[in-house]
Design a protein around this motif. Structure first.
Motif, PDB file in Angstrom:
ATOM      1  N   GLN A 147      56.671  32.883  72.395  1.00  8.82           N
ATOM      2  CA  GLN A 147      56.048  33.413  73.677  1.00  8.82           C
ATOM      3  C   GLN A 147      56.987  33.658  75.248  1.00  8.82           C
ATOM      4  N   PHE A 148      57.573  32.645  75.306  1.00 10.60           N
ATOM      5  CA  PHE A 148      58.749  32.718  76.499  1.00 10.60           C
ATOM      6  C   PHE A 148      59.897  33.646  76.202  1.00 10.60           C
ATOM      7  N   ALA A 149      60.267  33.733  74.923  1.00 13.62           N
ATOM      8  CA  ALA A 149      61.386  34.396  74.530  1.00 13.62           C
ATOM      9  C   ALA A 149      60.877  35.912  74.472  1.00 13.62           C
ATOM     10  N   LEU A 150      59.601  36.091  73.940  1.00 13.25           N
ATOM     11  CA  LEU A 150      59.180  37.333  73.835  1.00 13.25           C
ATOM     12  C   LEU A 150      58.992  37.948  75.439  1.00 13.25           C
ATOM     13  N   GLY A 151      58.390  37.333  76.243  1.00 10.92           N
ATOM     14  CA  GLY A 151      58.116  37.604  77.455  1.00 10.92           C
ATOM     15  C   GLY A 151      59.148  38.125  78.401  1.00 10.92           C
ATOM     16  N   ALA A 152      60.285  37.187  78.292  1.00  7.53           N
ATOM     17  CA  ALA A 152      61.484  37.570  78.769  1.00  7.53           C
ATOM     18  C   ALA A 152      62.349  38.726  78.395  1.00  7.53           C
ATOM     19  N   MET A 153      62.404  39.022  76.860  1.00  6.01           N
ATOM     20  CA  MET A 153      62.780  40.137  76.428  1.00  6.01           C
ATOM     21  C   MET A 153      62.214  41.372  76.799  1.00  6.01           C
ATOM     22  N   ILE A 154      60.857  41.260  76.967  1.00  7.16           N
ATOM     23  CA  ILE A 154      59.782  42.480  77.405  1.00  7.16           C
ATOM     24  C   ILE A 154      60.272  42.849  78.985  1.00  7.16           C
ATOM     25  N   ALA A 155      60.372  41.797  79.633  1.00  9.35           N
ATOM     26  CA  ALA A 155      60.954  41.973  81.357  1.00  9.35           C
ATOM     27  C   ALA A 155      62.264  42.532  81.150  1.00  9.35           C
ATOM     28  N   ASN A 156      63.235  41.873  80.450  1.00 16.35           N
ATOM     29  CA  ASN A 156      64.604  42.764  80.328  1.00 16.35           C
ATOM     30  C   ASN A 156      64.584  44.139  79.983  1.00 16.35           C
ATOM     31  N   VAL A 157      63.919  44.272  78.958  1.00 16.80           N
ATOM     32  CA  VAL A 157      63.924  45.662  78.526  1.00 16.80           C
ATOM     33  C   VAL A 157      63.364  46.627  79.475  1.00 16.80           C
ATOM     34  N   HIS A 158      62.349  46.091  80.173  1.00 21.86           N
ATOM     35  CA  HIS A 158      61.567  46.759  81.406  1.00 21.86           C
ATOM     36  C   HIS A 158      62.640  47.203  82.545  1.00 21.86           C
ATOM     37  N   ASP A 159      63.670  46.137  82.781  1.00 18.64           N
ATOM     38  CA  ASP A 159      64.662  46.376  83.620  1.00 18.64           C
ATOM     39  C   ASP A 159      65.479  47.361  83.392  1.00 18.64           C
ATOM     40  N   LEU A 160      66.139  47.279  82.186  1.00 20.33           N
ATOM     41  CA  LEU A 160      66.851  48.242  81.683  1.00 20.33           C
ATOM     42  C   LEU A 160      66.248  49.627  81.646  1.00 20.33           C
ATOM     43  N   VAL A 161      65.070  49.900  81.158  1.00 15.59           N
ATOM     44  CA  VAL A 161      64.299  51.278  80.983  1.00 15.59           C
ATOM     45  C   VAL A 161      64.436  51.705  82.553  1.00 15.59           C
ATOM     46  N   LEU A 162      63.954  51.020  83.462  1.00 14.44           N
ATOM     47  CA  LEU A 162      63.865  51.589  84.833  1.00 14.44           C
ATOM     48  C   LEU A 162      65.088  52.055  85.576  1.00 14.44           C
ATOM     49  N   THR A 163      66.123  51.161  85.229  1.00 15.45           N
ATOM     50  CA  THR A 163      67.429  51.436  85.622  1.00 15.45           C
ATOM     51  C   THR A 163      68.052  52.721  85.150  1.00 15.45           C
ATOM     52  N   VAL A 164      68.090  52.685  83.718  1.00 10.76           N
ATOM     53  CA  VAL A 164      68.569  54.015  83.027  1.00 10.76           C
ATOM     54  C   VAL A 164      67.984  55.164  83.713  1.00 10.76           C
ATOM     55  N   ILE A 275      52.670  38.209  81.724  1.00  8.78           N
ATOM     56  CA  ILE A 275      52.412  38.565  80.427  1.00  8.78           C
ATOM     57  C   ILE A 275      52.196  37.328  79.421  1.00  8.78           C
ATOM     58  N   LEU A 276      52.603  36.149  80.135  1.00  8.17           N
ATOM     59  CA  LEU A 276      52.316  34.930  79.312  1.00  8.17           C
ATOM     60  C   LEU A 276      50.868  34.662  78.935  1.00  8.17           C
ATOM     61  N   ILE A 277      50.102  35.122  79.855  1.00  9.31           N
ATOM     62  CA  ILE A 277      48.566  34.860  79.605  1.00  9.31           C
ATOM     63  C   ILE A 277      48.055  35.667  78.282  1.00  9.31           C
ATOM     64  N   TYR A 278      48.666  36.955  78.289  1.00  8.92           N
ATOM     65  CA  TYR A 278      48.382  37.821  77.024  1.00  8.92           C
ATOM     66  C   TYR A 278      49.169  37.331  75.847  1.00  8.92           C
ATOM     67  N   LEU A 279      50.199  36.620  75.820  1.00 11.90           N
ATOM     68  CA  LEU A 279      50.573  36.117  74.606  1.00 11.90           C
ATOM     69  C   LEU A 279      50.390  34.857  74.295  1.00 11.90           C
ATOM     70  N   GLY A 280      49.079  34.353  74.880  1.00  6.86           N
ATOM     71  CA  GLY A 280      48.354  32.969  74.344  1.00  6.86           C
ATOM     72  C   GLY A 280      49.313  31.696  74.899  1.00  6.86           C
ATOM     73  N   VAL A 281      50.108  31.803  75.675  1.00  3.95           N
ATOM     74  CA  VAL A 281      50.631  30.524  76.168  1.00  3.95           C
ATOM     75  C   VAL A 281      49.610  29.534  77.097  1.00  3.95           C
ATOM     76  N   GLY A 282      49.660  28.525  76.548  1.00  2.00           N
ATOM     77  CA  GLY A 282      48.516  27.294  77.247  1.00  2.00           C
ATOM     78  C   GLY A 282      47.246  27.457  76.519  1.00  2.00           C
ATOM     79  N   ALA A 283      46.916  28.177  75.431  1.00  3.12           N
ATOM     80  CA  ALA A 283      45.563  28.496  74.731  1.00  3.12           C
ATOM     81  C   ALA A 283      45.186  27.266  74.028  1.00  3.12           C
TER      82      ALA A 283
END
Length: 319
Positions: A147-164, A275-283
């Motif tokens: 979940q942490f890996a997926l959340g970080a990747m979504i955040a990184n892709v978000h950064d790249l998309v907005l920067t482009v 986004i970790l809330i929606y990915l089920g971290v700590g559930a």
């Protein structure tokens, strides 16, 4: 965490706009990726006469070219499109421009990139960017949880998309330094995100009954001073480079200013964490733990309580 209901729709809308800008407005590819010649010159006798220089270079019939004034009034950036005939034709074009402008200018920078080299640079740059994102995903999956890996990747892709999208909107040059800027933004945003994620993981182990929004808020607050200090330091450094670094690194610093100052820190707090809330971290945490339900407050300066003094002790104290 309650602002996630605002930040998520705003980020989704901006990401869609950035993607549309990329497909319909395109990027202003620099010499590195399209081939051609870049010449940075400085006129010796006062401010540059762009009209005269444009007429002089136009008489050489070298195809599309552009002149851009930057920095001081006597600084001019000349771009000449790729010449048919390969690298040798590009060198010939440079010599013809030098001969036409004569000794009236000083040549501060000359870059010539052939078509085959530009295609390889674009391909390798894209592959390097994709491999960096995948390596980040694998590392965080191994270091934390999926979940942490997926959340970080979504955040990184978000950064790249907005920067482009920013680069497409502002038409800054997209060249090799821009690839370096995107990779640096990835590293900065990932570093900020991992610091928060590490605190989240620590609190998940310690506070079993604390709700996830409260736990995430506490984790962000615990690392907030570090994020602010790092953010301000990087911002001041980039501002100095943007103002005084010159045209050679302007695309790099402009991209970094947007990606780090306006996107990177925001993403770590308002995208990567909630986004970790929606990915089920700590559930699957178990209740009834011995730990307190709330994180500890700041250390108190009030001294610990002592047993009540007897009347005799009070009297002695007064004496």
């Amino acid at each position: 965490m309650r602002f996630r209901r605002i930040s998520f729709p705003i980020s989704a809308m901006l990401s869609i706009i950035a993607i549309l800008l990329y497909f319909f407005h395109g990027l202003n590819f620099g010499i590195d990726f399209i081939g051609g010649t870049l010449m940075e010159v400085q006129t010796k006798a006062g401010p540059a006469d762009l009209a005269k220089m444009r007429a002089t270079i136009g008489s050489l019939h070298l195809g599309d070219f552009s002149l851009q004034q930057f920095g001081a009034p006597n600084d001019v950036l000349i771009r000449i499109s790729e010449q048919p005939g390969g690298d040798q034709a590009q060198q010939v074009a440079v010599q013809r421009v030098r001969g036409a402008l004569g000794s009236q200018v000083d040549y501060r920078r000359v870059e010539v990139v052939g078509p085959s080299v530009s295609t390889e640079l674009l391909s390798y740059g894209t592959i390097g960017l994709v491999l960096a994102i995948m390596a980040i995903l694998v590392y965080l999956w191994f270091r934390f949880e999926w979940q942490f890996a997926l959340g970080a990747m979504i955040a990184n892709v978000h950064d790249l998309v907005l920067t482009v999208g920013f680069m497409s909107l502002t038409r800054v040059d997209f060249d090799l330094t821009s690839i370096a800027a995107l990779l640096t933004i990835l590293g900065y945003s990932l570093n900020d995100t991992v610091v928060i994620y590490d605190r989240i993981r620590e609190m998940l182990r310690r506070y079993k009954r604390l709700s996830m929004p409260d736990l995430l808020n506490a984790s962000v607050n615990a690392t907030l001073s570090r994020s602010i200090v790092t953010h301000l330091t990087v911002s001041l450094s980039l501002l100095a480079l943007l103002l005084f670094g010159g045209e050679a690194i302007r695309s790099f610093t402009a991209t970094m200013m947007f990606g780090v100052v306006l996107v990177g820190t925001y993403t770590s707090v308002f995208i990567a964490s909630p986004i970790l809330i929606y990915l089920g971290v700590g559930a699957n945490r178990r209740g009834g733990a011995e730990e307190p339900d709330t994180p500890p407050e700041a250390p108190s300066t009030v001294p610990s309580q002592t047993p009540a003094a007897t009347p005799t002790r009070r009297a002695r104290a007064r004496r």
